[in-house]
Design an enzyme around this catalytic site. Structure first.
Site, short mmCIF file in Angstrom:
data_model
loop_
_atom_site.label_atom_id
_atom_site.label_comp_id
_atom_site.label_asym_id
_atom_site.label_seq_id
_atom_site.Cartn_x
_atom_site.Cartn_y
_atom_site.Cartn_z
N SER D 279 0.84 -1.19 0.00
CA SER D 279 0.00 0.00 0.00
C SER D 279 0.87 1.24 0.00
O SER D 279 1.95 1.27 0.61
CB SER D 279 -0.88 0.00 1.25
OG SER D 279 -1.30 1.30 1.59
N LYS D 285 0.76 -3.33 4.95
CA LYS D 285 -0.12 -4.09 4.07
C LYS D 285 0.61 -5.05 3.13
O LYS D 285 1.63 -4.73 2.55
CB LYS D 285 -0.98 -3.14 3.21
CG LYS D 285 -2.08 -2.44 3.97
CD LYS D 285 -3.05 -3.35 4.70
CE LYS D 285 -4.02 -4.06 3.78
NZ LYS D 285 -4.92 -3.20 3.05
N GLU D 292 -7.13 -10.85 -6.46
CA GLU D 292 -8.24 -9.89 -6.64
C GLU D 292 -8.40 -9.51 -8.11
O GLU D 292 -9.51 -9.40 -8.62
CB GLU D 292 -7.99 -8.62 -5.83
CG GLU D 292 -8.06 -8.82 -4.33
CD GLU D 292 -7.59 -7.55 -3.61
OE1 GLU D 292 -8.44 -6.73 -3.26
OE2 GLU D 292 -6.36 -7.39 -3.42
#
Lengths: 482, 482, 482, 482
Positions: D279, D285, D292
């Site tokens: 991130s 993160k 995804e």
């Protein structure tokens, strides 16, 4: 800085090249470059005003960003394909040029709110642009309609001759469809034109940021109300995708008509050579390829809308990487809409109308049967009975291979004693058209009124677009050329 | 009249039974019965006022129609399955009861404008009803949010722990999505609420009808402007279909969360027994079936929109029988939206929130890492460097199987000399949440503001709906109970 | 047993009525009743054979199920709307009639494998039925083609006259499309015809069940290989949904042609009165409604496929309640396909062909231009040049408003000295058609060969279907009437 | 030749630049270049053999085409953007290099059959390639399954703990889904692998062409049977589009699981750093971005299928320019499928499995409740009653916050006197898994059998692909390197 991603600290291994290629969005999101840099100018100004970063650093950042904006505008900004997105490209480039101060730009924001902001800024232009393209096509249709208020053609239902109509009237039907398309786009604008900047990753920021200030500097109506909604919301992209699909459905109807009307069988119109192509094998062919391609491309805008709706299905909040797929999909629809509108407008403007062929066609298909029934009603016959009587007249004509006009008054009287000789005045094709004077009807007077109404509506839509364009020019001047 | 179709005169043979079954729309369009009869009352009144039919006949027609309306309202109207549609059913029934006068009702109109009028009247109620169901769900969400302004939970991006958020804040994200849904529906209302009655088959009428009068009597804003557009336009049905698909996408996100949150792994919430079901084989199961079905039914509303967009593709003007497929498709979406909203609202209202489990979950996933970076920024470290430093802290914690909070200030200092002992106050989960006070952020104060904003918007939407409902009551009283 | 669900033990409160209505699948899955009861007979027999339940109980169960099957077959089984699905209906009814033994039927199975088994059995009939309906339509098309091998009509590309073709040839194009549709259905059959029974909830069973035995008793090729796949797999339903959507696309093309060809402009065919309807306002109208509705219903089968694909997106294994939505969606496509095929076949069989009008149409559009170019090639002109020359001939004819046939040999010579008087024999429309003798071409000889090939393929497809139907009759006799 | 289109003769004006840009397909169909040139070699050879063109010209053409093929293979062929498609590019380039003889190549063919041939040749490689990518992923899954035959995890239905399963068993469920995908692709191959070459514009050719010969030379099973079908048929492209959409639905399920399993709440697996990203704001993160994106890209393959189905709806025969939209759409799906499969395989191969966490998770959710009921059945209790009893045990445990294992035999006896001390052996999680030995069940023995079956099937699929690849190598050698 040697690493080329914005997030390497926590990772033990370097990112995989295949993964970077697979996850890269640069091929799509480079269209956001200008918006990204401009959005960063506003963010940096606010950070300075709010004393979150030192003014000296802010000034460096803003100067660096203006250089980048200039490069983007003259198409000389050098995108680095190995960086994962447009945001990384601009931030790394900035830091390379202005040094450590560049590292302060990302204070109090995340790529999540940044991309949402960029995308909305881009979509404002997309929406305006699409509305304006629709207005150009409306203009072409209205101009052609004006020339054909009196042109008689068969009106169709079920692709069967129904009642005589004015060609201008037929064209105006399309105008009103397009006006709703513009209306929908402009309605969506207010939901689009709000600023997510400052929502940060998903939860807002601990810094004393001023979201109203950045919203104002970027021409938004105000900030969004909930940060988590802001980074996950793509409704504006879906709404445009739907508008695009419906616009294309409308164009597909026009295209179908152009294809049919330019067939040997109809022969109502001839498409200009400029919008036709030929065949590699059949020397005589002149094909309505542009109309066919518009009809065909309709499918992809619906497909894109399906992609968008399916993309979001079942995604929990807040940001998920799936959302990356939104931009390419929306842009594809936008490019299709723009290209198709820009071809349809001159194709309509240059269309040759074969009025003789249209008129000749009205002699087939008993287009005046309704008027004969209506005539009987004026003589006191209930409509349902009149319909039945005329049905029999038609049956008789088919068996005799005649038109209703071919029957004498005496012959007609056999079907109903109430028929008198004035009937002939009622059932000429011209009269059938001219007597449909009800509001919205096909009589020349009605069509002229429709043209007036349509122009008034269109003028209002044009004014809205012009005002918004002017406003945005001022916004950019205030932000970038103070 | 022995034949049972409205158009037999011209045909030499009787219609095929299979064809009547295949082309019949009665199973779907019987929902339009009330609207059809009421629309006919207005049409008949206008025919009388305009002296197109005798007042005596008009009075008989209106009385007959009122009888039919009463039967429809008490669900006793006897639909004849062998008649092709709801319009034939009502016209034949009327004529059977009042005799020849009934045959005058269809003067100056066609089923083409009649069905367009009925459908728009029906869709007004559909749009209002959907908006109101959305408002009820908003109410449930806001009420639950109000109780959970202070409830800490992990905020997610990529279904990974991101930053601590308030559960109330998370719920409010959904509220703002639903408010846009209502907004879109209400925007569509103005395009919907115009009267096609009097457009006749496709070209208007030769009778001196008054379309403004019928529009007014039926509560429309006015008549449509072009008859050919009016009988072919189904944009309002497409627009609702899109709104429905997007509403369901929003509900699918909520449903996905309910499914995840009630799993053994999350355990954040427990859905009330009333909205769960069990297993025929596994005695321990309590499944979130209602949420799953809502998520699943999302698919059909998108499928229905696909159907609608494909249906219209390539259809030339004006009316084509393909359009018959529109009503069943839209109604299916409406029923899905209504049923799902009516289940979601009480499911949210009765949801048990496991605050301990939510809080416990925040100890995993380094939710305070951003805050540690932000802390460093307050110490003068550029954000990009701060991010890099904290990434290394996190890497260290993972290797040591520790949380950031487990590290002593001395240990933290090894990563950056700028870290002082006040850091601990910055990185407690509660503090991370409370300090996000930016507009739209997750701090309790911000969430309370969001609730206020949302309620104000919702109140405005409720007022619009209430006013429109009141207006329509008056319209129907004026028309039917004068 | 007072509770009316199969899973109440673990729950503290009674299920909500609204929830039962919302989650009930009975309105859709009652079509599975026969399959469900029959599947249970096989399951019960196996449980007895494997000594999992006592033979006496097994006999009672089987006798009870046979009673239920008889009631279902004579449509007298009394479905209880308050029970959530067809499986509960049958199990409760059974237990009510035979007592406690009924409670042993569900040993070693779950509704998850039960519904998968029922659905596959149902889909076998759906696939067979659809294939057979396609074969009936093929028969009608081939019969009509046989009568029109010599019928000359304009062949179209881009809805423009291209080259003369035989009407029989045109019809055969559709036959070959439908044959691929049958082929696809039959290919899907082998993936469909495997038995999930015994997969239980998701993980198989601890009882010594014999899945091969139940598979054999139910006419399956064998058991599926992985229980978790078995309860989550709906590929067979998706594959049928796709086949249905493509079948309908093919029918939509035929429908479009029927609509165009029966227009006043084309006039190539007349659809029988039995498959047309009229207008409520226009007494002369004879509309191709059946063709239009088929074209329109095409959209819903694509919409249904969209629903199915979206339904599955992002669902983790294994069973999720979302899957309940599959059956209604597939059944809707099946009903549409069946109804449309059953209308299209007699509509084609009864179609009047207007051969004069077709022939007359060939005089427009320079259909013989390619043949003139081909003629030049036989004289040694490279094709690209010949194409260019004939393009100029056509341009000249358009300017002079002439057909190529109208030009004298001398006039033609001006465009190429190589043109001789034998050219006239090359460019008559009849000759253009007859000389296209290449394999698959439009000459009568070629078309006759195509009819032979098509009939051979169709016969093979019919044989497959017949053999499978016979096999299943034997399977059911063995299971139910031993 | 100065004009740069293949059809200028008949036109009076030059084509419009905008139109050429709008109608150009070069950006998409340049992928067909190799196939186009190779197809032309076969066509030219046949023309020579059939004495339709002089051998000398044929030799020049073939030599010229081989030069072009060499350039395409080494990526040095110079595409001229102003030419409308790949076919024009190659034909103009050829003529430029070999002179007038080049003009003879297009004898007896049209772009309509040419593009259909090229597209089918291209699609053969697409289908093979997709099948092989699927087989690679199968390999990765089987390898991982083999290592996890004994790994216990909670099996889920409704994302709720259901029964304990082997992680290897779960992975094998995906393998069997993928095997059906391969099966579908290979089934489609026979419908794809037929040659339209020689169908010409739509009606076949007047030249004595030998379509069997060109079919053989290009590796097709034979020629198509009807020319009009051949130039309008895109079923093969639709069938691939569907296969692609279903493959992606399967990958979306795997992706969803990877996302969930790598969440803090599940923690069952850790995705390798190489397939994760971080991130820009949150330093801690590690996001499952690749999974995804695969889930997200699923949507576009369904969208593309919708585009294809809508594209064909309502198109009359034969070729219409709408069809041009097919290639870009199919290629987009192919690229998505290939990229996603190529990421999923190594992501699975490098996945870290957290066996402790999986095992620990099985202590929640009463995964052994079914086994307790099954135990009661072995004691003579009808399953329905056993289910009810265990439901009450579970209710008791929930109220006491205990697991079933926590209850003593004495406590259990209170629910049913038939429970004895051997019950403990039945309800350990390990035992629950190991005792599910039914065919297709989750016991290690069953899973090992499944691996064997799957490998046998996969080997057969690999052999088919290998044989086909070998055959095509020989075909190309025979044609191009004789």
């Amino acid at each position: 800085m040697s690493n080329k991603v914005l997030w390497s600290g926590r990772f033990s291994g370097a990112p995989d090249e295949g993964t970077l290629a697979f996850t890269s969005s640069l091929s799509v999101d480079s269209v956001l470059a200008w918006y990204d840099a401009v959005g960063s100018v506003a963010h940096a100004k606010m950070l300075v005003e709010q004393k979150i970063i030192p003014r000296a650093d802010g000034d460096k950042i803003i100067a660096g960003l203006k250089d980048i904006i200039a490069q983007i505008e003259e198409d000389s900004f050098d995108f680095n394909e190995t960086l994962e997105d447009v945001h990384s490209n601009i931030e790394f480039d900035l830091t390379e040029h202005i040094g450590e101060a560049g590292g302060r730009l990302h204070t109090a924001r995340s790529r999540n709110d940044q991309v949402a902001t960029d995308f909305r800024m881009f979509m404002r232009d997309v929406v305006m642009d699409s509305a304006e393209s629709l207005l150009v096509l409306q203009g072409a249709l209205i101009a052609k309609a004006r020339l054909n208020v009196d042109t008689v053609m068969p009106g169709f239902t079920h692709v069967q001759h129904a009642q005589p109509v004015s060609f201008g009237f037929h064209l105006m039907a399309h105008v009103f469809k397009l006006q709703r398309d513009v209306d929908r786009l402009l309605d969506s604008y207010k939901r689009l034109n709000v600023s997510p900047l400052g929502s940060a990753a998903l939860a807002g920021s601990t810094y004393p940021i001023d979201r109203q200030m950045t919203a104002r500097m970027l021409g938004f109506d105000g900030p969004t109300h909930n940060a988590m909604d802001s980074v996950s919301d793509r409704d504006f992209a879906l709404e445009y995708s739907f508008c695009a699909a419906l616009i294309m459905d409308h164009l597909s109807a026009m295209s179908e008509e152009l294809v049919l009307w330019s067939s040997q069988e109809f022969g109502f119109v001839e498409i200009a050579d400029a919008y036709s192509t030929g065949s590699s094998i059949m020397p005589q062919k002149k094909n309505p390829d542009v109309a066919e391609l518009i009809r065909g491309r309709t499918a992809s805008t619906t497909g894109n809308l399906m992609t968008m709706l399916m993309l979001l299905k079942g995604l929990p909040l807040s940001y998920n990487r799936d959302l990356q797929e939104d931009k390419g999909t929306v842009i594809a629809s936008y490019e299709t809409v723009t290209a198709c509108l820009s071809m349809m407008a001159p194709m309509i403007a240059t269309l040759s109308v074969n009025k003789e062929r249209m008129l000749a066609a009205t002699s087939q298909g008993f287009l005046n049967a309704t008027d004969l029934a209506d005539y009987l009603v004026t003589k006191g016959v209930p409509f349902r009975q009149a319909h039945e009587i005329v049905g029999k007249v038609v049956r008789h004509c088919i068996d005799q291979n005649k038109r209703i006009d071919d029957l004498s008054v005496a012959e007609l009287k056999k079907f109903s004693a109430k028929i008198g000789k004035e009937v002939k005045g009622f059932i000429s094709v011209q009269s059938c058209m001219n007597r449909r004077t009800s509001y919205g009807g096909t009589s020349p007077a009605s069509v002229n009124s429709q043209i007036e109404v349509a122009e008034e509506v269109a003028n209002g839509q044009v004014e809205f677009c012009d005002a918004e364009r002017d406003r945005m020019v001022k916004v950019w001047n205030d932000l970038l050329r103070p």
